[in-house]
Scaffold this motif. Structure first.
Motif, PDB file in Angstrom:
ATOM      1  N   ARG B 112       0.892  -1.276   0.085  1.00 48.50           N
ATOM      2  CA  ARG B 112      -0.106   0.067  -0.031  1.00 48.50           C
ATOM      3  C   ARG B 112       0.729   1.346   0.099  1.00 48.50           C
ATOM      4  NH1 ARG B 112      -2.886   3.675   3.445  1.00 48.50           N
ATOM      5  NH2 ARG B 112      -1.657   3.375   5.089  1.00 48.50           N
ATOM      6  N   LEU B 113       1.864   1.074   1.156  1.00 46.49           N
ATOM      7  CA  LEU B 113       2.850   2.317   0.883  1.00 46.49           C
ATOM      8  C   LEU B 113       3.309   2.629  -0.650  1.00 46.49           C
ATOM      9  CD1 LEU B 113       4.240   2.138   4.557  1.00 46.49           C
ATOM     10  CD2 LEU B 113       2.531   3.215   3.849  1.00 46.49           C
ATOM     11  N   LEU B 116       1.298   4.520  -2.812  1.00 48.55           N
ATOM     12  CA  LEU B 116       1.047   5.881  -2.734  1.00 48.55           C
ATOM     13  C   LEU B 116       1.918   6.923  -3.756  1.00 48.55           C
ATOM     14  CD1 LEU B 116       1.203   6.000   1.216  1.00 48.55           C
ATOM     15  CD2 LEU B 116      -0.777   6.314  -0.208  1.00 48.55           C
ATOM     16  N   THR B 120       4.993  11.444  -0.980  1.00 47.20           N
ATOM     17  CA  THR B 120       4.215  11.275   0.284  1.00 47.20           C
ATOM     18  C   THR B 120       5.159  10.625   1.273  1.00 47.20           C
ATOM     19  OG1 THR B 120       3.310   9.215  -0.768  1.00 47.20           O
ATOM     20  CG2 THR B 120       1.839  10.883  -0.817  1.00 47.20           C
ATOM     21  N   GLY B 122       4.731   7.952   2.865  1.00 41.74           N
ATOM     22  CA  GLY B 122       4.650   6.591   3.071  1.00 41.74           C
ATOM     23  C   GLY B 122       5.571   6.059   1.616  1.00 41.74           C
ATOM     24  N   ARG B 123       5.397   6.860   0.561  1.00 43.31           N
ATOM     25  CA  ARG B 123       6.138   6.334  -0.726  1.00 43.31           C
ATOM     26  C   ARG B 123       7.509   6.574  -0.472  1.00 43.31           C
ATOM     27  NH1 ARG B 123       7.890   3.875  -3.273  1.00 43.31           N
ATOM     28  NH2 ARG B 123       8.307   3.934  -5.770  1.00 43.31           N
ATOM     29  N   GLN B 237      -0.317   7.256  10.825  1.00 45.70           N
ATOM     30  CA  GLN B 237      -1.162   7.810  10.609  1.00 45.70           C
ATOM     31  C   GLN B 237      -1.322   8.946   9.647  1.00 45.70           C
ATOM     32  OE1 GLN B 237      -3.215   9.072  14.039  1.00 45.70           O
ATOM     33  NE2 GLN B 237      -4.021   6.928  14.657  1.00 45.70           N
ATOM     34  N   ARG B 238       0.038   9.178   9.044  1.00 47.39           N
ATOM     35  CA  ARG B 238       0.334  10.344   8.094  1.00 47.39           C
ATOM     36  C   ARG B 238       0.959   9.870   6.792  1.00 47.39           C
ATOM     37  NH1 ARG B 238       1.089  15.475  10.740  1.00 47.39           N
ATOM     38  NH2 ARG B 238       0.269  15.380  12.690  1.00 47.39           N
ATOM     39  N   TRP B 239       1.077   8.549   6.480  1.00 45.46           N
ATOM     40  CA  TRP B 239       1.470   8.077   5.222  1.00 45.46           C
ATOM     41  C   TRP B 239       1.341   8.887   4.026  1.00 45.46           C
ATOM     42  CZ3 TRP B 239       5.344   5.947   7.001  1.00 45.46           C
ATOM     43  CH2 TRP B 239       5.300   4.859   7.835  1.00 45.46           C
ATOM     44  N   GLU B 240      -0.146   9.204   4.176  1.00 45.26           N
ATOM     45  CA  GLU B 240      -0.579   9.804   2.898  1.00 45.26           C
ATOM     46  C   GLU B 240      -0.150  11.400   2.691  1.00 45.26           C
ATOM     47  OE1 GLU B 240      -2.696   8.323   4.630  1.00 45.26           O
ATOM     48  OE2 GLU B 240      -3.501   6.539   3.414  1.00 45.26           O
ATOM     49  N   GLN B 241       0.489  11.699   4.022  1.00 42.20           N
ATOM     50  CA  GLN B 241       0.893  13.268   3.871  1.00 42.20           C
ATOM     51  C   GLN B 241       2.034  13.500   3.002  1.00 42.20           C
ATOM     52  OE1 GLN B 241       1.190  14.612   7.686  1.00 42.20           O
ATOM     53  NE2 GLN B 241       1.365  16.648   7.137  1.00 42.20           N
ATOM     54  N   SER B 242       1.862  14.455   2.405  1.00 43.74           N
ATOM     55  CA  SER B 242       3.485  14.598   1.512  1.00 43.74           C
ATOM     56  C   SER B 242       4.597  15.181   2.691  1.00 43.74           C
ATOM     57  CB  SER B 242       3.098  15.785   0.694  1.00 43.74           C
ATOM     58  OG  SER B 242       3.410  17.138   1.435  1.00 43.74           O
TER      59      SER B 242
END
Lengths: 286, 256
Positions: B112-113, B116, B120, B122-123, B237-242
């Motif tokens: 999933r990461l 992204l 982000t 996660g990525r 909880q912030r994997w999607e945050q840039s």
């Protein structure tokens, strides 16, 4: 026979465990420490363990042609010293022979040099027997690195049940190994069995310090410093915690002497080294 | 202080000799002294010896991560409570202390990461792990911290270290590690970070030292001072945050 509890309960350091558990745990300890075993020995004893082992082999005073089994011989310390010793005795033997015969022909002189090359150990042999594959592996590597090959063999085996026939060896040694055996009585019986009549049993092991001041210092060093050294050098606190606990658990000099006598050995005696930190027990199969 | 259990067949000889005073808490066979799984209780003398020994080894062989970890644990007695309090007084940090999240391959959904968008957290984190061929599972568990909550705090610090690399944009070579250590030293006050920051540069050549001294360290110090406590961020909880927006939020200046 005197000795360990008849039931399956025994000790692992200061813990109480079953015999099977103890064997498993001890196997793991040596599997973990094998690679750093020699470095740790030097660090913990400040190199003095080399002197103790030298004294053991000098006490043995093997002559060329001796067949030695070194049980729990792991990384080969005793075996290599044995080889060095008989090699130098053999050299001296040949030199003496040369000296005695003043009018030797060239043929005879070159023959004796050849003898030394072909048979430098004079048919002496040492079998290193250990229960732990990792320790044997390290031992074989060391032997290769140091150039020992002649007269040396490595066998995987259990001190409580040796893979050898009766009456085979001239000398049986166990250096810093008997403490890790779960049934010491069985190991002693096996030692008796595989020795030839007239053969000698030699055991080098940590023992008990009677001097109270020295005992306190020794305890302090053992419990405060040694596990720390284990963590720093080998990354393994627990194995060295086990080591110092197992030393406290091991029978003192007189009790071990009695156990050796129980196995049938005669003229059993012991010699304290370094005020009893270590002791050499000796007995004969007569 | 118990005497060890006697094994019945010892022909009556007692093993419980003059040991009562000599062995304090190291008998970790005694469960009551072990505060958490993996905990090894140690006396002050042992801690001192461990600190000294691990410092020497860590300096001589920086790849002995276990020694760096031990140094952190044995010298952190002032910094760790400080960090814990900082966490307690921050809403997000407090939640972390309650929920005790762990960053491990088993808890992370790597696919999933990886899926992204670029940029982000996660990525970039996964990219960092793959580029440097590291894994979050190689972090040593705490052993010598004598408080269960503080053991978690130092564990969290270790697991967040890779995220620091990601946020600071630093690779895992010696230079990158030293820069991250400077940042962490300011942030956490852990003596181990301070020592690492001070002595790490010994192993760098002159060119790298120059870059370090003129650009990287001043930036790391400024960012460290400006940023809020990095342990108070619930990264999971912030994997999607840039990465950029997270940097801004925490107060880390863009890398040079």
């Amino acid at each position: 026979a005197r000795g360990l509890a008849a039931g399956p309960e025994t000790h692992f350091g200061f813990q109480t465990v079953s015999e099977a558990e103890r064997r498993e745990k001890i196997y793991q300890v040596f599997e973990n420490v094998a690679k750093k075993y020699d470095v740790m020995n030097d660090s913990m004893t400040l190199g003095i363990h080399r002197v103790w082992k030298d004294i053991l082999v000098h006490k043995m005073n093997p002559s060329p042609g001796t067949l030695l089994v070194d049980v729990a011989g792991g990384t080969g310390d005793i075996a290599f010293r044995f080889i060095n010793y008989v090699r130098s005795v053999r050299e001296r033997q040949l030199q003496q022979k040369l000296k005695r015969h003043q009018n030797l022909s060239w043929q005879e002189i070159s023959k004796s040099y050849q003898e030394e090359k072909v048979n430098p150990l004079g048919d002496s042999q040492v079998v290193v027997c250990d229960i732990n594959k990792e320790m044997l592996k390290v031992g074989k590597q060391r032997a290769q690195h140091l150039g020992y090959s002649e007269g040396l063999s490595w066998v995987l085996g259990n001190a409580e049940e040796l893979p050898f026939d009766d009456d085979k060896f001239d000398v049986y040694t166990i250096a810093f190994g008997i403490r890790n055996v779960t049934r010491i009585d069985l190991a002693l019986q096996e030692a008796y069995r595989v020795l030839k009549p007239g053969g000698r049993f030699l055991c080098l092991e940590f023992s008990h310090v009677s001097n109270p001041l020295l005992a306190r210092l020794y305890d302090l060093y053992s419990f405060q410093v040694i596990p720390v050294l284990g963590e720093i050098i080998a990354g393994d606190w627990k194995s060295y915690q086990y080591l110092v606990e197992s030393i406290r658990r091991f029978p003192p000099q007189e009790e071990l002497k009695a156990m050796i006598e129980d196995a049938g050995f005669l003229k059993v005696d012991y010699q304290n080294l370094t005020s009893g930190i270590v002791a050499i027990h000796s007995g004969f199969k007569l | 202080l118990r005497a060890p259990p006697l094994s019945a067949g010892r022909a009556g000889l007692s093993r419980a000799e003059p040991r009562a005073e000599e062995e304090p808490e190291q008998e970790e066979a005694d469960g009551s002294f072990q505060l958490y799984p993996g905990h090894i209780p140690t006396s002050p003398l042992q801690k001192a010896l461990l600190a000294a020994g691990s410092a020497v080894v860590a300096l001589c062989d920086p790849y002995r991560h276990d020694m760096v970890a031990v140094l952190g644990e044995t010298t952190g007695c002032l910094a760790l409570p400080n960090l814990r309090d900082k966490m307690k007084h921050d809403p997000e940090g407090y939640r972390i202390l309650q929920e005790r999240p762990r960053i491990r391959l088993s808890t992370l959904d790597m696919d999933r990461l990886r899926g992204l968008p670029d940029g982000t957290l996660g990525r970039e984190y996964v990219r960092f792990l793959e580029d440097n061929k590291v894994s979050p599972d190689t972090r040593m568990p705490a052993k010598f911290v004598d408080d269960e909550e503080l053991a978690y705090v130092i564990q969290r610090y270790r697991e967040v270290h890779d995220l620091m690399h990601t946020l600071l944009g630093m690779p895992t070579n010696m230079l990158g590690e030293v820069v991250v250590k400077w940042f962490e030293a300011i942030q956490t006050g852990l003596p181990m970070c301070v020592l690492g920051a001070a002595f790490g540069p010994i192993r760098l050549n002159a060119r790298k030292l120059q870059v370090l001294a003129t650009e990287l360290v001043p930036w790391a110090i400024r960012s460290g001072r400006n940023a809020s406590c990095i342990l108070n961020v619930y990264y999971e909880q912030r994997w999607e945050q840039s990465v950029e927006s997270l940097r801004e939020e925490i107060g880390i200046f863009p890398p040079p």
